[in-house]
Design an enzyme around this catalytic site. Sequence first.
Site, PDB file in Angstrom:
ATOM      1  N   GLU A  31      11.096   0.363 -10.716  1.00 37.52           N
ATOM      2  CA  GLU A  31       9.632   0.433 -10.623  1.00 37.52           C
ATOM      3  C   GLU A  31       9.136   1.187  -9.391  1.00 37.52           C
ATOM      4  O   GLU A  31       8.028   1.726  -9.397  1.00 37.52           O
ATOM      5  CB  GLU A  31       9.023  -0.976 -10.669  1.00 37.52           C
ATOM      6  N   CYS A  50      16.908  -6.564 -11.193  1.00 38.85           N
ATOM      7  CA  CYS A  50      17.525  -7.235 -10.047  1.00 38.85           C
ATOM      8  C   CYS A  50      17.874  -8.687 -10.390  1.00 38.85           C
ATOM      9  O   CYS A  50      18.857  -8.908 -11.091  1.00 38.85           O
ATOM     10  CB  CYS A  50      16.627  -7.117  -8.831  1.00 38.85           C
ATOM     11  N   LEU A  51      17.089  -9.679  -9.966  1.00 40.68           N
ATOM     12  CA  LEU A  51      17.384 -11.054 -10.389  1.00 40.68           C
ATOM     13  C   LEU A  51      17.367 -11.119 -11.919  1.00 40.68           C
ATOM     14  O   LEU A  51      18.088 -11.916 -12.524  1.00 40.68           O
ATOM     15  CB  LEU A  51      16.361 -12.029  -9.789  1.00 40.68           C
ATOM     16  N   GLY A  52      16.566 -10.264 -12.539  1.00 42.33           N
ATOM     17  CA  GLY A  52      16.517 -10.192 -14.005  1.00 42.33           C
ATOM     18  C   GLY A  52      17.883  -9.835 -14.578  1.00 42.33           C
ATOM     19  O   GLY A  52      18.339 -10.405 -15.571  1.00 42.33           O
ATOM     20  N   GLU A  94      -6.475  -9.300  15.968  1.00 46.58           N
ATOM     21  CA  GLU A  94      -5.139  -8.721  16.080  1.00 46.58           C
ATOM     22  C   GLU A  94      -5.107  -7.213  15.813  1.00 46.58           C
ATOM     23  O   GLU A  94      -4.140  -6.539  16.137  1.00 46.58           O
ATOM     24  CB  GLU A  94      -4.143  -9.460  15.179  1.00 46.58           C
ATOM     25  N   THR A 127     -27.629  -2.377   2.608  1.00 45.33           N
ATOM     26  CA  THR A 127     -26.850  -1.519   3.507  1.00 45.33           C
ATOM     27  C   THR A 127     -26.531  -2.205   4.836  1.00 45.33           C
ATOM     28  O   THR A 127     -25.788  -1.671   5.641  1.00 45.33           O
ATOM     29  CB  THR A 127     -27.617  -0.214   3.815  1.00 45.33           C
ATOM     30  N   HIS A 130      15.754  -1.455  -8.424  1.00 44.98           N
ATOM     31  CA  HIS A 130      14.336  -1.589  -8.795  1.00 44.98           C
ATOM     32  C   HIS A 130      13.776  -0.246  -9.259  1.00 44.98           C
ATOM     33  O   HIS A 130      13.264   0.527  -8.439  1.00 44.98           O
ATOM     34  CB  HIS A 130      13.529  -2.068  -7.582  1.00 44.98           C
ATOM     35  N   ASP A 155       0.819  -1.211   0.000  1.00 39.64           N
ATOM     36  CA  ASP A 155       0.000   0.000   0.000  1.00 39.64           C
ATOM     37  C   ASP A 155       0.858   1.269   0.000  1.00 39.64           C
ATOM     38  O   ASP A 155       0.431   2.315  -0.491  1.00 39.64           O
ATOM     39  CB  ASP A 155      -0.931   0.037   1.220  1.00 39.64           C
ATOM     40  N   GLU A 166      -3.536   4.749   7.664  1.00 43.23           N
ATOM     41  CA  GLU A 166      -4.409   3.649   7.258  1.00 43.23           C
ATOM     42  C   GLU A 166      -4.196   2.483   8.216  1.00 43.23           C
ATOM     43  O   GLU A 166      -3.056   2.103   8.482  1.00 43.23           O
ATOM     44  CB  GLU A 166      -4.042   3.220   5.824  1.00 43.23           C
TER      45      GLU A 166
END
Length: 544
Positions: A518, A390-392, A155, A194, A516, A77, A146
């Site tokens: 992304e 990375c692993l790529g 929990e 509702t 990374h 998130d 959040e």
Amino acid sequence: MNQEDFQVKYIFVTGGVVSSLGKGVAAASIGHLLESRGLRISMQKLDPYINVDPGTMSPYQHGEVYVTDDGAETDLDLGHYERFTDVKLSKASNVTTGKIYQSVITKERKGEYLGQTVQVIPHITDEIKSCVKLMANEDIDVVIVEVGGTVGDMEGMPFMEAIRQFKKDVGRNNVIYIHLTLVPFIKVSGEVKTKPTQHSVNKLREIGIIPDILICRTERGLSEEIKEKISLFCDVEKNAVINAPDVSSVYEIPIVFKRQGVDNLIIDLLRLTDKVPLPQKEDLWADMVNRLKSPKHSLTIAVVGKYIKLPDAYKSIVEALNHGGIWHGAKIHIRWVDSEGLKSPIDAEKLLSDLGGILVPGGFGYRGIEGKLEAVRYARENKIPFLGICLGLQCVVIEFANNVLGLTGANSVEVDPETPHPVIHLMEEQQDITNMGGTMRLGSYPAIIRKWTTTIKAYGLELISERHRHRYEINPKYCAEFEKAGLIMAGTSPDGRLVEIVELKDHPWFVATQFHPEFKSKPTAPHPLFREFVFNSLKHQGRI
Ligand code: GLN
């Protein structure tokens, strides 16, 4: 300066009825709207699970691990928060039950509780509240928090209790509660219901939290009548019952909220004073959503990974591809290719031939490596645009060593500790891997890009900073040989010790990064590597 000297406001976002309602996107959208009203925000996620952080969790369980600049391994998130807003997230932005207990128990062992019995209330709840307060300072107007999970989860209770107390602690006008619920449509009777929302709000009230705004997830939207009913039964003003119908892209949510005046509502409820709004931010976003909704091209990209049954495991990669697509007016279709099912050149031909580009993402362990190597080979030999992450990147190096340099058995020591050619290895200072998490290279590090490379053309910059999450590195012993045969070390750490980027010389577009990219892509500002990868993939497919 003391906390008392400036007034920060707090928004707590909770969820009810079912999980996966999109609380993260809702919180991020609210952040976006407040920022475009000129307010300075910070964002935090409270996760009730007991892991100290999600770093050790399987992506199948929890989706992607999102990494912040300061190297925190966090919930996915937080990726939404950074994509929707300008917040700078840090280790303090994600708090779990494990983290809270770890710090309370450490204090107890040090004798800091002076002989008291250490209990959930007040010690755990106090610790939670102090973590929330860490998000406030004189440069912040609103903290958005959040709470993970669903109201009523066992929990989650200490977190709910802590946020309830928070209102009393910081003043009633300084806190609001926003609750996300589901208003299901029952097909057989043709009605929306509702009751689940009423129950969920009752559950909150039992705990002592009275929601100020209800965000109702629906398939088809809420009628005025249903809004009135929810308002009456849940004791929330009708204009604070917000309609959140299913939309085709999450990036539409800020616009859906804005239309219903969610920003004004929050500003009124929190008695916030007017700031200089930033309408250009809204315009930029609206323009991006328009482009997203009316694509001119369509493009297929293969993502070859081992967690493909849960696309959330590659959340930021999917989003970064979408951002590149939005920029070039292309709708991206991802072909999920299971690396464990990619066993031979025939499989590669079948699965990878008719598309624009191939992406090999990050990962851990040896499973599925063979398939990733096959995908790299296919992209290299057939001149298909390729992005390795990375692993790529490590797979690119392994494949090149074996198939181009003829170093039979070359591998990463992660995959084959006995390999005769450890082209991917551990740096000396990292040899002790007994503490999982402890030896990883995590967070942002600078890199220098070499001139006249494909990579520098994408970035337009020489010095970059990108986020890492890995343990293994390219073995520098082999670099000269790689270079000679056409695998260019296009970027390194500023001291030149670590290779950060490789690219192929005789290929239209083939780039792989140890970091990374992304994690730093935004819908209105795609990451340069994803932007260029998408562009070249469109070219490859003959779309532009
Ligand atoms: N497993 C590899 C390493 O630890 C790559 C990690 C990754 O792809 N994030 O170096």
